[in-house]
Scaffold this active site. Structure first.
Site, PDB file in Angstrom:
ATOM      1  N   ASP A 236       5.226  19.828  -0.800  1.00  0.00           N
ATOM      2  CA  ASP A 236       4.243  18.960  -0.811  1.00  0.00           C
ATOM      3  C   ASP A 236       4.164  18.156  -2.062  1.00  0.00           C
ATOM      4  OD1 ASP A 236       1.922  17.644   0.022  1.00  0.00           O
ATOM      5  OD2 ASP A 236       0.738  19.025  -1.011  1.00  0.00           O
TER       6      ASP A 236
ATOM      7  N   LYS B 137       5.328   9.949   2.486  1.00  0.00           N
ATOM      8  CA  LYS B 137       6.212  11.218   2.332  1.00  0.00           C
ATOM      9  C   LYS B 137       5.451  12.056   3.382  1.00  0.00           C
ATOM     10  CE  LYS B 137       3.340  13.723  -1.009  1.00  0.00           C
ATOM     11  NZ  LYS B 137       2.628  14.663   0.003  1.00  0.00           N
TER      12      LYS B 137
ATOM     13  N   HIS C  25       2.942   8.387  -4.589  1.00  0.00           N
ATOM     14  CA  HIS C  25       1.704   7.493  -5.185  1.00  0.00           C
ATOM     15  C   HIS C  25       1.284   7.948  -6.627  1.00  0.00           C
ATOM     16  CE1 HIS C  25      -0.512  11.317  -4.416  1.00  0.00           C
ATOM     17  NE2 HIS C  25      -1.524  10.819  -5.101  1.00  0.00           N
TER      18      HIS C  25
ATOM     19  N   LYS D 175      -3.127  25.055  -5.228  1.00  0.00           N
ATOM     20  CA  LYS D 175      -4.528  24.586  -4.802  1.00  0.00           C
ATOM     21  C   LYS D 175      -5.364  25.850  -5.094  1.00  0.00           C
ATOM     22  CE  LYS D 175      -2.843  21.206  -2.097  1.00  0.00           C
ATOM     23  NZ  LYS D 175      -3.002  19.769  -2.231  1.00  0.00           N
TER      24      LYS D 175
ATOM     25  N   GLU E  66      -5.144  21.586  -8.577  1.00  0.00           N
ATOM     26  CA  GLU E  66      -6.088  21.304  -7.831  1.00  0.00           C
ATOM     27  C   GLU E  66      -6.938  22.339  -7.567  1.00  0.00           C
ATOM     28  OE1 GLU E  66      -4.657  17.726  -4.877  1.00  0.00           O
ATOM     29  OE2 GLU E  66      -3.226  19.318  -4.785  1.00  0.00           O
TER      30      GLU E  66
ATOM     31  N   LYS F 194      -0.032   5.470 -10.726  1.00  0.00           N
ATOM     32  CA  LYS F 194      -0.876   5.801 -11.700  1.00  0.00           C
ATOM     33  C   LYS F 194      -0.732   5.043 -12.945  1.00  0.00           C
ATOM     34  CE  LYS F 194      -2.192  10.223  -9.089  1.00  0.00           C
ATOM     35  NZ  LYS F 194      -3.275  10.182  -8.816  1.00  0.00           N
TER      36      LYS F 194
ATOM     37  N   ARG G 271      -2.990   5.190  19.112  1.00  0.00           N
ATOM     38  CA  ARG G 271      -2.922   5.637  20.470  1.00  0.00           C
ATOM     39  C   ARG G 271      -4.643   5.281  21.030  1.00  0.00           C
ATOM     40  NH1 ARG G 271       1.089  10.193  19.724  1.00  0.00           N
ATOM     41  NH2 ARG G 271      -0.108  10.627  17.739  1.00  0.00           N
TER      42      ARG G 271
ATOM     43  N   HIS H 298       5.982  14.458  -6.514  1.00  0.00           N
ATOM     44  CA  HIS H 298       5.318  13.889  -7.729  1.00  0.00           C
ATOM     45  C   HIS H 298       5.724  14.477  -9.035  1.00  0.00           C
ATOM     46  CE1 HIS H 298       2.978  12.542  -4.583  1.00  0.00           C
ATOM     47  NE2 HIS H 298       1.993  13.685  -4.512  1.00  0.00           N
TER      48      HIS H 298
HETATM   49  C1  BG6 Z   1      -0.507  14.393  -1.945  1.00  0.00           C
HETATM   50  C2  BG6 Z   1      -0.471  15.794  -1.698  1.00  0.00           C
HETATM   51  O1  BG6 Z   1       0.480  13.870  -2.125  1.00  0.00           O
HETATM   52  O2  BG6 Z   1      -1.097  14.620  -3.516  1.00  0.00           O
HETATM   53  C3  BG6 Z   1      -1.711  16.553  -1.585  1.00  0.00           C
HETATM   54  O3  BG6 Z   1       0.098  15.831  -0.268  1.00  0.00           O
HETATM   55  C4  BG6 Z   1      -2.539  16.270  -2.891  1.00  0.00           C
HETATM   56  O4  BG6 Z   1      -1.702  17.844  -1.200  1.00  0.00           O
HETATM   57  C5  BG6 Z   1      -2.577  14.989  -3.367  1.00  0.00           C
HETATM   58  O5  BG6 Z   1      -3.857  16.854  -2.812  1.00  0.00           O
HETATM   59  C6  BG6 Z   1      -2.944  14.918  -4.635  1.00  0.00           C
HETATM   60  O6  BG6 Z   1      -3.129  13.584  -4.953  1.00  0.00           O
HETATM   61  P1  BG6 Z   1      -4.087  12.989  -6.514  1.00  0.00           P
HETATM   62  O7  BG6 Z   1      -3.785  11.523  -6.507  1.00  0.00           O
HETATM   63  O8  BG6 Z   1      -5.587  13.481  -6.128  1.00  0.00           O
HETATM   64  O9  BG6 Z   1      -3.704  13.928  -7.436  1.00  0.00           O
END
Ligand code: BG6
Length: 519
Positions: free
Chosen positions: A268, A181, A211, A371, A249, A215, A74, A273
């Site tokens: 999330d 996602k 993602h 988190k 995390e 890895k 935008r 994952h």
């Molecule tokens: C994302 C989540 O998919 O993965 C985040 O939405 C998270 O909340 C992140 O922090 C972590 O990714 P990585 O590769 O740092 O483990």
């Protein structure tokens, strides 16, 4: 037109998706003529991950001459302003060295199209821009559309791409969609999204991003299990007592309220994952590593996976309050910028799953994520049963825990085996020791970023590392009962930042006589 690949002698140019045979000369390693349009290019993900990944791919010589990058958003940007934005993102996030000539060649092919996601005129402009690029930069009509936008916009973007004639592949030109996602918030919304997307793009043209599958250490689960003889015989309920999958995390959620508040830890990361990690750890050996065969095995194991009941005892959730993160005092979630001061969103989630199969019957899979936990670590631990008989006097082995194989996804990527060993000395005392394989010590090559691999794979039409619509829907089917139960039963427990989650998470495993590992 200038070539982008410059380092033909770089070892990184031998890079190839590890699921493909590196000796098969028929397989392309460099993307063919193509371009990518990023919707949501001004968002956090594009800035931190996607744009740096595109530069890194260009720098490693893996993008075609004439690769073209179109930003759609935008902002009132012209080409130069867009280039400056990308340049900043590349400086901040690229993994490989900055080289002027690579940047200049990449920047030649950058354009920005301004518009909303439901704007007919803007999509007509986009269509004209892509046609011009096909004519002037040799993109060959091959376009990947990266939807880095909230799912509410999927329908608009897909509809507009179809309306402006940009969605349909032809024999001589492909069109693919790459989707970020969250893919829905439960099984029924995921099904609706799949219908929306699949009404425009056939499933073979849809690349859903998880993602974690990009890895290196996650792909190594397959190498570890299926290339070796050592692990498979003990990879079952005969020897494994339980499996722990942890994604911890230390970061908080400041700045992410818009996405996270109301979503929570389970949606999330567990739905995608962690359940993908479970599938790779628990699936049977695929007939081959072709996308269909690999996905078929994952689907089979996901179909057999269910939560363990009663959910009051087998799940836990929490929300962080203020606390010490190392030596820093950090605020609780409700005081983070943008969050509802009464937010009930969970920032910690844990659940117990079981797999109804001969290999895994009776083995609980404990999944947890959070988190603001003690430290950042993602690992999968297979914890073994005790030896059926100990010929030692009791005191000799009292300092010994269960044997374990731990796949360390990140950081300190590697694999660790934990077992008992005699303590040197004149008595027989057995204590736990670690045998530790570390990527950084064993290999000199640096791993590519997950997004580099996945973007390149999408351009190469290599779909092994992308979950299918069925995998996504099955993952929601596994998680939905837990989410519904939480919805109906009270609020998340509290845990102080810097700890390992709420008391209820400890109880969840302790009631079965087990303990979480302290990674
Ligand atoms: C994302 C989540 O998919 O993965 C985040 O939405 C998270 O909340 C992140 O922090 C972590 O990714 P990585 O590769 O740092 O483990």
């Amino acid at each position: 037109m200038s070539e982008l690949h410059t380092d033909s002698d770089s070892p990184e140019n031998n890079w190839v998706n590890p699921l493909r045979d590196p000796h098969d000369k028929r397989l392309p390693r460099i993307a063919g003529p193509s371009g990518m349009v990023i919707f949501g290019v001004t968002g956090d993900l594009a800035r931190r991950k996607l744009l740096p990944a595109v530069y890194d791919l260009a720098n490693r010589g893996l993008l075609p001459a004439g690769f073209t990058l179109i930003g759609y958003g935008r902002r009132e940007w012209n080409k130069e302003e867009f280039e400056n934005y990308v340049l900043e993102a590349v400086h901040a996030g690229a993994r490989t060295k900055f080289r002027d000539h690579v940047w200049e060649r990449l920047a030649e092919g950058m354009h920005f199209v301004r518009g909303n996601f439901d704007d007919d005129a803007a999509f007509d402009t986009l269509a004209d821009t892509l046609a011009e690029m096909n004519a002037t930069r040799g993109t060959g009509g091959n376009w990947a559309y990266y939807l880095s936008v909230p799912p509410d916009y999927f329908a608009d973007v897909c509809h507009q791409l179809q309306r402006s004639g940009l969605a349909e592949s032809r024999d001589d030109a492909w069109r693919r969609v790459i989707i970020e996602k969250p893919f829905g918030h439960d099984q029924s919304s995921a099904k609706k999204l799949n219908e929306i997307v699949n009404a425009v793009f056939p499933e073979k043209s849809v690349f859903r991003i998880d993602h974690y599958l990009g890895k290196e250490t996650v792909q190594n689960i397959m190498a570890l299990r299926f290339a070796n003889q050592l692990f498979d015989p003990m990879w079952s309920a005969h020897y494994v007592d339980h499996v722990q999958i942890t994604m911890a995390e230390d970061i908080g959620l400041g700045g992410r309220a818009g996405y996270y508040d109301g979503i929570g830890a389970a949606r999330d990361v567990i739905q995608n994952h962690l359940i993908q990690l479970l599938a790779l750890v628990a699936m049977e050996e695929p007939v081959s590593f072709s996308p269909t065969e690999l996905q078929a095995e994952k689907i089979k194991v996901l179909r057999a996976t269910k939560p363990v009941y009663p959910l009051a005892k087998t799940t836990a959730r929490g929300q962080y309050t203020a606390g010490w993160q190392g030596s820093t005092w950090v605020p609780g979630l409700r005081d983070e910028e943008g969050f509802d001061p009464k937010s009930t969103t969970e920032t910690f989630a844990a659940c117990t799953l079981e797999i109804s199969s001969r290999r895994w019957a009776g083995v609980p899979f404990y999944l947890r994520t959070g988190k603001r936990l003690g430290r950042r670590v993602t690992e999968i631990a297979l914890v073994f049963k005790e030896a059926p008989h100990q010929p030692f006097a009791e005191g000799m082995t009292s300092a010994m825990g269960n044997n374990a194989v731990v796949i360390r996804v990140q950081p300190d990527e590697g694999v660790l085996m934990r077992f008992g060993s005699k303590v040197p000395g004149s008595t027989m005392e057995v204590r736990d020791v670690n045998m530790d394989f570390s990527y950084s010590e064993a290999f000199t090559e640096e791993s590519p970023e997950a997004y580099e691999r996945l973007i390149l794979d999408a351009l190469l039409d290599e779909s092994s590392l992308f979950p299918t619509n069925e995998e996504v829907e099955l993952s929601w089917e596994i998680l939905d009962p837990v989410l519904n139960y939480w919805e109906e039963h009270g609020l998340p427990d509290e845990y102080a930042a810097g700890t390992w989650g709420p008391e209820s998470a400890e109880k969840m495993v302790e009631r079965t006589g087990r303990h979480w590992r302290r990674p």
